[in-house]
Scaffold this active site. Structure first.
Site, PDB file in Angstrom:
ATOM      1  CG  HIS A 139      17.631  21.691  39.407  1.00  9.41           C
ATOM      2  ND1 HIS A 139      18.944  21.551  39.027  1.00  9.41           N
ATOM      3  CD2 HIS A 139      17.052  20.473  39.209  1.00  9.41           C
ATOM      4  CE1 HIS A 139      19.150  20.295  38.611  1.00  9.41           C
ATOM      5  NE2 HIS A 139      18.025  19.629  38.723  1.00  9.41           N
ATOM      6  CB  SER A 192      14.032  16.392  31.515  1.00  6.18           C
ATOM      7  OG  SER A 192      14.304  15.054  31.771  1.00  6.18           O
ATOM      8  CG  HIS A 227      10.029  19.530  34.996  1.00  6.85           C
ATOM      9  ND1 HIS A 227      10.507  20.299  36.029  1.00  6.85           N
ATOM     10  CD2 HIS A 227      10.731  18.381  35.033  1.00  6.85           C
ATOM     11  CE1 HIS A 227      11.474  19.650  36.655  1.00  6.85           C
ATOM     12  NE2 HIS A 227      11.637  18.473  36.073  1.00  6.85           N
ATOM     13  CG  HIS A 252      10.225  13.611  36.956  1.00  6.61           C
ATOM     14  ND1 HIS A 252      10.610  13.756  38.280  1.00  6.61           N
ATOM     15  CD2 HIS A 252      10.696  14.715  36.320  1.00  6.61           C
ATOM     16  CE1 HIS A 252      11.286  14.889  38.425  1.00  6.61           C
ATOM     17  NE2 HIS A 252      11.357  15.489  37.240  1.00  6.61           N
ATOM     18  CE1 TYR A 261      18.542  16.886  30.440  1.00  5.41           C
ATOM     19  CE2 TYR A 261      18.041  17.533  32.683  1.00  5.41           C
ATOM     20  CZ  TYR A 261      18.436  16.590  31.771  1.00  5.41           C
ATOM     21  OH  TYR A 261      18.706  15.343  32.198  1.00  5.41           O
ATOM     22  NE  ARG A 267      16.042  14.952  41.940  1.00 10.01           N
ATOM     23  CZ  ARG A 267      15.649  15.329  40.727  1.00 10.01           C
ATOM     24  NH1 ARG A 267      16.345  16.202  40.029  1.00 10.01           N
ATOM     25  NH2 ARG A 267      14.533  14.849  40.184  1.00 10.01           N
ATOM     26  CG  ASP A 268      13.095  18.506  39.706  1.00  8.78           C
ATOM     27  OD1 ASP A 268      13.435  19.606  39.278  1.00  8.78           O
ATOM     28  OD2 ASP A 268      12.810  17.552  38.965  1.00  8.78           O
TER      29      ASP A 268
END
Ligand SMILES: CC[C@H](O)CC(=O)C(=O)O
Ligand SMILES: [Mn+2]
Length: 338
Positions: A21, A171, A200, A198, A289, A17-18
Site C-alpha cells: 500500500h 486495520s 497499525h 496485527h 482503514y 504485502r501491507d
C-alpha cells in the site's frame, strides 16, 4: 513480561504485502528478492507477499501492481531456505483460483481476511486451503468496529471453518491498549485455535499494543521492518524484537541482521517514511482503514480538500475495505460544500 501461551510466538513479516500500500503496489521482482533473501537469512518465520489488498487486488479500484503478484510470490519462494511464504486473500477480491496458483508456486500459509462482521464469506477459502495442505488462518479486519461479543462469534465461525488461528486486526490503528487486551482475552477464552494480532501505528501504539496482545496469549504476530506498511506502518519488526529480547523472549530472529536490512535494503526502496503525521493520525483518531491514506491524499489534491476531512467523514460513515470509490465521492461532496 513472559508470553502466557506455551505455543511459541511466530512473526509474519508483512512489509511485502501491507507495505505494498505504502509504495502504491510498485514493488519490483528485484526488491522482493533482496528483501526476502535478507529476511530469510535473519530467520524470519513467515514472509507475506501479495498485492496490498491481497491476491487479485491489482485493479483500478485498489491500484494496479507494477508486477504480477504471482511473479513476486515465485521470486520470494526461490529465496527462502528457512522462512515460509504467506499470502493474504480477501474473498471476492481474490478467488480460489488465485489461492491454488499461489500454493502451486510454493506459498505455505494463507490469511483469509474479512471485515470483522463477515466471517461467513471465509468458509470456502479456509476449507480449500486446508485441503491443499496450507496453514489456513482467519483475519478479522477493522476489529475495533464491532462489539467484543460479535468479534468472538465471528472468530468462532472462522475456527469452525478450519482456521488454525484468528487475528484481531487493528486495520485503522485505533485500538487502545485496554481494548486490545479485552479483545485478545475474550478470544482466548472462546476459541481453541491460536490468536493473532496485527497492528497499525497510527496512534503510535503498535509496539505497546503488540506486547499486550502477546501477554494475553496471542502467538501469531504481524510486524513490518522499518514500519513499511499502510498509514503509519505496522508494528516495527526490529523494535519489537529488541523489546522482546529485553524481556527475555528470543524468537530466533537475528536482531542485528534485521536492523541492517531495515536501513540498507528497506529504507532505500520506501517512497515515503511511514510516520505518525496528520493524515495517519487522523485515521487512527477516526478509526479509518490505513490503506485509505494514499487514496484520500490523491482525492484531496484532486478536489482541493484537506485529506483529514475526507478521512474523518469516512470514519463517520464507517467505510469498510473495498469501498475505496467512496473516498472520491466524499471528496467531491466536501468540495461542493466549500
Ligand atoms: C485491504 C487489506 C488490508 O490492508 C489488510 C490489512 O492489513 C488490514 O486490515 O490492516
Ligand atoms: Mn494492515
Amino acid at each position: 513480561m513472559i508470553p502466557t501461551s506455551t505455543v511459541p510466538v511466530r512473526i509474519t513479516e508483512v512489509c511485502l504485502r501491507d507495505g505494498s500500500h505504502a509504495v502504491a503496489h510498485q514493488f519490483t521482482v528485484e526488491q522482493v528478492r533482496e528483501v526476502t533473501r535478507a529476511l530469510d537469512d535473519a530467520g524470519m518465520h513467515y514472509i507475506e507477499v501479495s498485492h496490498g489488498d491481497g491476491l487479485g487486488g491489482s485493479t483500478l479500484q485498489y491500484g494496479r501492481s507494477l508486477v504480477d503478484e504471482m511473479k513476486l510470490i515465485e521470486a520470494a519462494v526461490e529465496q527462502c531456505k528457512q522462512s515460509k511464504v504467506a499470502v493474504l486473500l480477501i474473498p471476492g477480491i481474490g478467488t480460489v483460483h488465485e489461492l491454488k496458483q499461489a500454493h502451486s508456486l510454493g506459498a505455505k500459509l494463507v490469511r483469509v481476511a474479512t471485515h470483522v462482521t463477515e466471517a461467513d464469506v471465509s468458509a470456502q477459502h479456509l476449507q480449500v486451503a486446508r485441503e491443499l495442505g496450507m496453514e489456513a488462518l482467519g483475519f478479522l479486519m477493522m476489529a475495533h468496529s464491532a462489539p467484543v461479543d460479535v468479534l468472538v462469534e465471528q472468530a468462532k465461525l472462522m475456527e469452525s471453518y478450519g482456521a488454525q488461528a484468528v487475528y484481531v486486526t487493528d486495520s485503522a490503528g485505533t485500538l487502545l491498549p485496554e481494548q486490545v487486551q479485552e479483545r485478545v482475552r475474550a478470544l482466548r477464552n472462546a476459541v481453541s485455535c491460536e490468536i493473532g494480532f496485527h497492528a497499525h501505528n497510527n496512534l503510535s501504539l503498535a509496539v505497546a499494543n503488540t506486547l499486550i496482545a502477546i501477554q494475553e496469549g496471542a502467538t501469531r504476530i504481524d510486524s513490518s521492518v522499518r514500519c513499511l506498511g499502510a498509514g503509519s506502518g505496522n508494528t516495527q519488526t526490529e523494535a519489537l524484537l529488541a523489546v522482546l529480547e529485553r524481556r527475555g523472549v528470543d524468537l530466533g530472529i537475528d536482531l542485528f541482521k534485521m536492523m541492517d536490512l531495515a536501513e540498507d535494503i528497506v529504507a532505500p526502496i520506501m517512497h515515503r517514511v511511514p510516520e505518525v503525521n496528520k493524515g495517519s493520525l487522523a485515521m487512527g483518531f477516526a478509526g479509518v482503514y490505513s490503506s485509505f491514506l494514499l487514496h484520500a491524499e490523491r482525492a484531496g489534491k484532486r478536489f482541493g480538500v484537506d485529506p483529514r476531512n475526507i478521512l474523518i467523514e469516512l470514519g463517520r460513515r464507517k467505510a469498510v475495505g473495498g469501498q475505496e470509490d467512496m473516498i472520491v465521492d466524499v471528496a467531491a461532496e466536501l468540495a461542493k460544500q466549500k
